[in-house]
Design a protein around this motif. Structure first.
Motif, PDB file in Angstrom:
ATOM      1  N   HIS A 138       0.397  -1.216   0.339  1.00 16.14           N
ATOM      2  CA  HIS A 138       0.124  -0.213   0.124  1.00 16.14           C
ATOM      3  C   HIS A 138       0.605   0.877  -0.131  1.00 16.14           C
ATOM      4  O   HIS A 138       0.636   2.609  -1.247  1.00 16.14           O
ATOM      5  N   THR A 155      -8.246  -1.424  -0.878  1.00 15.07           N
ATOM      6  CA  THR A 155      -7.479  -2.075  -0.079  1.00 15.07           C
ATOM      7  C   THR A 155      -8.624  -3.140   0.238  1.00 15.07           C
ATOM      8  O   THR A 155      -9.626  -2.783   0.619  1.00 15.07           O
ATOM      9  N   PHE A 193      -5.677  -5.174  -4.809  1.00 13.96           N
ATOM     10  CA  PHE A 193      -6.409  -3.709  -4.391  1.00 13.96           C
ATOM     11  C   PHE A 193      -6.418  -2.792  -5.882  1.00 13.96           C
ATOM     12  O   PHE A 193      -6.651  -3.243  -7.109  1.00 13.96           O
TER      13      PHE A 193
END
Length: 269
Positions: A138, A155, A193
């Motif tokens: 991330h 996410t 993602f």
């Protein structure tokens, strides 16, 4: 608890400030000790809300606070908040079984398509991802696309499974080991993602997700929302239920010729 009160007694906070009276408040002395020791934000007598409980704090320029009291009164900084973000705040059970990675069967496509953004990162094999791996991926994506104003990251997985461990060469028994880290079980073809917003270009998003894939221990692929085709939804068959019969429409009536209608009218007359 005793060490906390010894730390508080060594600070001039209790010596220079007037003692609050319990007669003017509805809280009992036992409630005052409980709220004061744990730093409750709801009570005006707490250490975190010391301005109302001890008004002489700002009027004393020589006021010094001991490290024990400062640790209670200081809120959590951004680094600690970010470190604790990828783990559950509350759990019913502190430890869990190891479990197995789910295998999608029966035609389920839940979580396998891009829903929120424009581009996604899809996992090609089932695995157990740790909170540190997800956080590293991330952070890599965020650093790559922060130049695009209005871009967003979604996410789709969250590490909520505690993984325990015990030291090497330890004897058997004595219960389950302590929690070492948190992880999540990700099934086959799940989206991890998603990127979108801000008019981000395809090449930029692909490069950001490629860099994020280097932080993951599994094979992944780049997915575009505009290119994916969802299969039609099939109604779930309930075992033992009687299927609904198809209703056959009635055949259309055959039109009658005008000559036949005139002949029937003469017969009636």
């Amino acid at each position: 608890m005793a060490s906390l009160f010894r730390a508080l007694s060594r600070t001039p906070l209790l010596l220079s400030a007037p003692r609050p009276s319990f007669a003017s408040t509805t809280a009992s002395p036992s409630q005052f000790v409980r709220n004061f020791s744990f730093g409750s934000t709801s009570s005006p007598l707490s250490i975190r809300n010391h301005v109302s409980g001890f008004p002489s704090l700002h009027h004393n320029p020589t006021f010094t606070m001991s490290p024990a009291v400062r640790s209670l009164a200081t809120p959590m900084n951004k680094t600690q908040r970010r470190f604790n973000s990828l783990q559950p705040k509350r759990m019913k059970y502190r430890k869990k079984h190891k479990g197995k990675i789910p295998i999608p069967i029966g035609g389920s496509t839940k979580g396998t398509y891009v829903e929120f953004g424009e581009y996604g990162l899809r996992i090609k094999e089932g695995a157990r991802l740790t909170a540190k791996q997800i956080q590293a991926a991330h952070t890599t994506i965020r650093r790559k696309i922060k130049a695009v104003k209005g871009s967003q990251i979604w996410t789709r997985v969250f590490p909520d499974i505690p993984v325990t461990s015990k030291g090497g060469e330890s004897r058997m028994g004595k219960g389950k080991g302590s929690v070492d880290y948190y992880a999540t079980r990700v099934g086959l073809n799940r989206i991890i993602f998603e990127i979108g917003g801000g008019g981000i270009r395809r090449e930029h998003a692909k490069e950001a997700l490629r860099l994020a894939s280097t932080k993951l221990p599994v094979a992944v692929e780049f997915v575009v929302k505009a290119d994916q085709i969802k299969p039609p939804k099939i109604p779930r068959a309930i075992p033992g239920a009687i299927p609904a019969k198809a209703v056959t429409p009635a055949p259309a009536a055959t039109p009658i010729a005008p000559a036949v209608v005139a002949k029937e009218a003469e017969v009636v007359a």
